[in-house]
Scaffold this active site. Structure first.
Site, PDB file in Angstrom:
ATOM      1  N   GLU A 234       0.801  -1.232   0.000  1.00  0.00           N
ATOM      2  CA  GLU A 234       0.000   0.000   0.000  1.00  0.00           C
ATOM      3  C   GLU A 234       0.827   1.271   0.000  1.00  0.00           C
ATOM      4  OE1 GLU A 234      -2.884  -0.371   3.155  1.00  0.00           O
ATOM      5  OE2 GLU A 234      -3.667  -2.244   2.351  1.00  0.00           O
TER       6      GLU A 234
ATOM      7  N   GLU B 133      -5.379 -11.174  -1.444  1.00  0.00           N
ATOM      8  CA  GLU B 133      -6.193 -11.053  -0.216  1.00  0.00           C
ATOM      9  C   GLU B 133      -7.685 -11.107  -0.535  1.00  0.00           C
ATOM     10  OE1 GLU B 133      -5.062  -7.617   2.086  1.00  0.00           O
ATOM     11  OE2 GLU B 133      -2.941  -7.870   1.618  1.00  0.00           O
TER      12      GLU B 133
HETATM   13  C1  XIL Z   1      -5.733  -6.807   8.271  1.00  0.00           C
HETATM   14  C2  XIL Z   1      -5.910  -7.948   9.240  1.00  0.00           C
HETATM   15  O1  XIL Z   1      -6.646  -8.980   8.643  1.00  0.00           O
HETATM   16  C3  XIL Z   1      -6.625  -7.421  10.468  1.00  0.00           C
HETATM   17  O2  XIL Z   1      -6.752  -8.447  11.432  1.00  0.00           O
HETATM   18  C4  XIL Z   1      -5.868  -6.227  11.037  1.00  0.00           C
HETATM   19  O3  XIL Z   1      -6.612  -5.655  12.084  1.00  0.00           O
HETATM   20  C5  XIL Z   1      -5.644  -5.172   9.981  1.00  0.00           C
HETATM   21  O4  XIL Z   1      -5.010  -5.761   8.866  1.00  0.00           O
HETATM   22  N1  XIL Z   1      -4.774  -5.127   3.603  1.00  0.00           N
HETATM   23  C6  XIL Z   1      -3.671  -5.819   4.042  1.00  0.00           C
HETATM   24  C7  XIL Z   1      -3.783  -6.699   5.203  1.00  0.00           C
HETATM   25  O5  XIL Z   1      -2.625  -5.788   3.367  1.00  0.00           O
HETATM   26  O6  XIL Z   1      -2.566  -6.787   5.925  1.00  0.00           O
HETATM   27  C8  XIL Z   1      -4.907  -6.278   6.106  1.00  0.00           C
HETATM   28  O7  XIL Z   1      -5.044  -7.242   7.145  1.00  0.00           O
HETATM   29  C9  XIL Z   1      -6.185  -6.124   5.325  1.00  0.00           C
HETATM   30  C10 XIL Z   1      -6.021  -5.065   4.281  1.00  0.00           C
END
Ligand code: XIL
Length: 352
Positions: free
Chosen positions: A148, A255
């Site tokens: 990000e 994801e």
């Molecule tokens: C999220 C986790 O799943 C949560 O448990 C935490 O509170 C926040 O992060 N993008 C990403 C991930 O790259 O690392 C994130 O994961 C979700 C969004």
């Protein structure tokens, strides 16, 4: 004689039963991943058996992020990653590292120290990446090196990041250079969200990638987080994946989840349009998961298909509900860990 006849009839039926068992990893030509927080996971035998049956790539939910690895200067904590590695190795799964540098997982002590002593940040990044990637050299297959790095929308670099604030945009390429040095064989990704729908953001990503390639900055892949919504048109997803694949890099749907409601991309920013999941919604979601598998298979060349990873993979453990503070049903397993029509949709999309 009767007994023999019985067996002749029974044996094909049994093997037919086995063929029919729907196992994602067996049917897929590319790795199928799941993100998991290892400690609760290992205590949950049902979850473990689903994970072993359907997945062959393992991404940690948050255990491998910086705030869990280095809680204070020089105090590395490897225990959890070692446990993850043990599980992945014992179960023949690819271990994927998420992530090395992310504004959101940078511990407070790093931010404070960097503000006091800006020059320190780069040397810290170098030693962190070299130590971490070096320790798991040859064991972690690929890394989200930078997560990000762009603003939520549009084409600018993310300003609210200590890394950008102090090192400028060059922090991104430096992270890739350090990671390559620490493990020349690891597959190195830039990972971001909304790039499957926001063409300005995608173009900024691709501009950076092309610039890296031209200047010999090591990058091997683009991670599309794919936190998608039912109303994101397939045509846009197809267009953006095709465009990204033209770079020749690995493409990871890193994801995946698929929501009905919406949000403003910030913590607590959920906007709840749907409070209940109807049969019709389940079927629509199945179709969309089918489409997603099909699009990935048809648009991304085989040798660039790094895999599809589900974030959370069941409606009980999904991050969507607590993070955005809203109800939703984004996953292929439900909140009782049963397969949803979405599972069958995705499965069929892999088969055809
Ligand atoms: C999220 C986790 O799943 C949560 O448990 C935490 O509170 C926040 O992060 N993008 C990403 C991930 O790259 O690392 C994130 O994961 C979700 C969004």
């Amino acid at each position: 004689m009767k007994k023999i006849l019985f067996l002749i009839i029974l044996i094909p039926l049994v093997s037919l039963g086995q063929v029919k068992e729907k196992t994602l990893k067996d049917i897929s030509t590319f790795p199928i991943g799941s993100s998991i927080r290892i400690t609760p996971f290992l205590k949950d035998s049902k979850l473990v058996s689903i994970q072993k049956k359907h997945f062959n790539s393992f991404t940690s939910g948050s255990d491998m992020k910086m705030y869990n690895i280095i809680k204070a200067e020089n105090e590395y904590n490897w225990e959890v990653v070692d446990t993850i590695l043990k599980y992945a190795t014992q179960n023949n799964q690819r271990l994927f590292g998420h992530n090395l540098i992310w504004h959101s997982s940078t511990p407070k002590w790093v931010v404070e120290k960097a503000r006091e002593n800006p020059k320190w940040l780069q040397s810290f990044m170098k030693s962190y990446i070299e130590t971490y990637v070096g320790r798991y050299k040859g064991k972690v297959h690929g890394w989200d090196v930078v997560n990000e790095g762009l603003e939520s929308a549009g084409s600018s670099f993310r300003k609210e990041s200590i890394w950008f604030e102090i090192m400028g945009k060059s922090y991104i390429e430096k992270a890739f250079i350090y990671a390559r040095k620490a493990d020349p064989d690891a597959i190195l990704f830039y990972n971001d969200f909304n790039i499957e729908r926001d063409t300005l953001k995608l173009n900024a990503t691709l501009k950076m990638v092309e610039d890296f390639k031209k200047r010999g900055i090591p990058i091997d892949g683009i991670g599309f987080q794919m936190h998608i919504r039912m109303d994101i048109p397939n045509e846009i997803i197809e267009f953006t994946l095709k465009k990204a694949a033209k770079t020749g890099l690995q493409i990871h749907l890193s994801e995946v989840d698929l929501i009905f409601n919406t949000h403003d991309d910030t913590r607590g920013g959920g906007i709840e349009k749907y409070k209940f999941l109807t049969e019709k919604m389940k079927q629509d979601q199945a179709k969309k998961y089918y489409d997603l598998a099909q699009i990935y298979k048809s648009v991304v060349p085989k040798n660039q298909q790094y895999g599809i990873t589900f974030w959370g993979f069941n409606d009980r453990d999904t991050w969507i509900k607590p993070f955005f503070d809203m109800e939703d049903w984004p996953c292929i397993f439900d909140n009782k860990l049963n397969k949803k029509p979405a599972f069958d949709g995705f499965y069929e999309g892999l088969v055809e």
